[in-house]
Design a protein around this motif. Sequence first.
Motif, mmCIF file in Angstrom:
data_model
loop_
_atom_site.group_PDB
_atom_site.id
_atom_site.type_symbol
_atom_site.label_atom_id
_atom_site.label_comp_id
_atom_site.label_asym_id
_atom_site.label_seq_id
_atom_site.Cartn_x
_atom_site.Cartn_y
_atom_site.Cartn_z
ATOM 1 N N UNK A 194 0.816 -1.214 0.000
ATOM 2 C CA UNK A 194 0.000 0.000 0.000
ATOM 3 C C UNK A 194 0.850 1.264 0.000
ATOM 4 N N UNK A 195 2.074 1.157 0.529
ATOM 5 C CA UNK A 195 2.962 2.319 0.558
ATOM 6 C C UNK A 195 3.329 2.818 -0.835
ATOM 7 N N UNK A 196 3.171 1.957 -1.832
ATOM 8 C CA UNK A 196 3.490 2.358 -3.197
ATOM 9 C C UNK A 196 2.533 3.419 -3.729
ATOM 10 N N UNK A 197 1.313 3.466 -3.173
ATOM 11 C CA UNK A 197 0.302 4.369 -3.724
ATOM 12 C C UNK A 197 -0.355 5.286 -2.699
ATOM 13 N N UNK A 198 -0.214 4.985 -1.424
ATOM 14 C CA UNK A 198 -0.881 5.787 -0.395
ATOM 15 C C UNK A 198 -0.094 7.080 -0.131
ATOM 16 N N UNK A 199 -0.730 8.252 -0.299
ATOM 17 C CA UNK A 199 -0.029 9.519 -0.060
ATOM 18 C C UNK A 199 0.522 9.634 1.360
ATOM 19 N N UNK A 200 -0.108 8.939 2.311
ATOM 20 C CA UNK A 200 0.344 9.002 3.700
ATOM 21 C C UNK A 200 1.694 8.321 3.895
ATOM 22 N N UNK A 201 2.142 7.593 2.866
ATOM 23 C CA UNK A 201 3.415 6.879 2.970
ATOM 24 C C UNK A 201 4.545 7.604 2.232
ATOM 25 N N UNK A 202 4.262 8.770 1.740
ATOM 26 C CA UNK A 202 5.244 9.495 0.932
ATOM 27 C C UNK A 202 6.304 10.181 1.800
ATOM 28 N N UNK A 203 7.546 9.774 1.635
ATOM 29 C CA UNK A 203 8.687 10.365 2.343
ATOM 30 C C UNK A 203 8.486 10.385 3.859
ATOM 31 N N UNK A 204 8.128 9.231 4.393
ATOM 32 C CA UNK A 204 7.907 9.117 5.836
ATOM 33 C C UNK A 204 8.551 7.840 6.377
ATOM 34 N N UNK A 205 8.716 7.848 7.684
ATOM 35 C CA UNK A 205 9.141 6.657 8.420
ATOM 36 C C UNK A 205 7.933 6.170 9.192
ATOM 37 N N UNK A 206 7.534 4.924 8.966
ATOM 38 C CA UNK A 206 6.353 4.377 9.621
ATOM 39 C C UNK A 206 6.752 3.313 10.637
ATOM 40 N N UNK A 207 6.490 3.600 11.903
ATOM 41 C CA UNK A 207 6.674 2.594 12.942
ATOM 42 C C UNK A 207 5.492 1.628 12.865
ATOM 43 N N UNK A 208 5.774 0.344 12.807
ATOM 44 C CA UNK A 208 4.709 -0.636 12.603
ATOM 45 C C UNK A 208 4.636 -1.662 13.735
ATOM 46 N N UNK A 209 3.428 -1.842 14.241
ATOM 47 C CA UNK A 209 3.151 -2.869 15.234
ATOM 48 C C UNK A 209 1.791 -3.462 14.964
ATOM 49 N N UNK A 210 1.373 -4.366 15.803
ATOM 50 C CA UNK A 210 0.069 -4.981 15.653
ATOM 51 C C UNK A 210 -1.017 -4.168 16.333
ATOM 52 N N UNK A 211 -2.241 -4.702 16.399
ATOM 53 C CA UNK A 211 -3.378 -3.957 16.951
ATOM 54 C C UNK A 211 -3.342 -3.790 18.462
ATOM 55 N N UNK A 212 -2.481 -4.581 19.147
ATOM 56 C CA UNK A 212 -2.415 -4.460 20.603
ATOM 57 C C UNK A 212 -1.018 -4.837 21.088
#
Length: 299
Positions: A194-212
């Motif tokens: 999704x990062x390929x097309x989502x504007x929210x992923x443009x030039x950002x660092x995304x910390x990723x975890x699960x739902x809890x």
Amino acid sequence: MTLVVGATGSLGTEICRRLASAGKPFRAMVRRTSDQVKKDVLKQLGGELVEADLKDRASLDRACQGATAVISTPTAILSQQSGDTFDTVDLHGQMHLVDAARAAKVGRYVFVSVSGNLLKHGDNPLLAAKQAVENHLKQAGLTYTILRPTCFMEIWLSPPLGFDFANAKATIYGSGQNKISYISLHNVADFAVESLSNPAARNVVLELGGPEALTQLEVVQTFEEIAGRTLEKQFVPEEALQARKSAANNPVEQTFADLILAAARGDKIDMSETFKKFQVRPKSVREYAETVTSKGIGV
């Protein structure tokens, strides 16, 4: 055309599956020595296979030619290939890939790094390489997304790391009371695509975890509730983990020991805002546990 680097790995293959399901053309980077069965799977998904190696810059230039995006996932931590090290693969190889993508005028670059908490508190060759590549990518002039996932549940809650459901045993690192936002590698694949097309992923660092965020002891309790049986717990105190790190004889041993020590201290990530911006259905530890227990296996 999206170039997937690390395509024969578990995460890379899941990324290719998602690209195929979405009808997006992809090129899977493989090596001459890659497992033929894994290469056949990528072909069956409709991928174009290209032979290249992170240790060979010229091959990376060929792999990137004509690509509009790159998703890079590999690490040498489990590699059995001769010449694969954190220095040749995770550091210089990944940097050369960024340079090749820039030379080929790739439009989007997604790099799978590691949790910022681990980068901040850990001290090992893998984390040092990840941080250096992140910095290199930010300065390369490419449109980038840096994904920083925490502990993959499929790896950390499996027999190689002491979580052996099949034999009703669980190794607890540290007190077992620090929370970790375990994430499924399937969700990391979702975010990568999704990062390929989502504007929210443009030039950002995304910390990723699960739902809890759950403690190791809460994870064990979840498995016990679903399976209806008790798991034998073996505690490894932080002092023992520190001693293991100090006694490490090579970079891989040092990295494993340091990552386990860092995880024992917890890695809680608030995903509430991120899940609002992405169309990713979060997979919980309970869902993973239900899958594992239904199969009666430890992975």
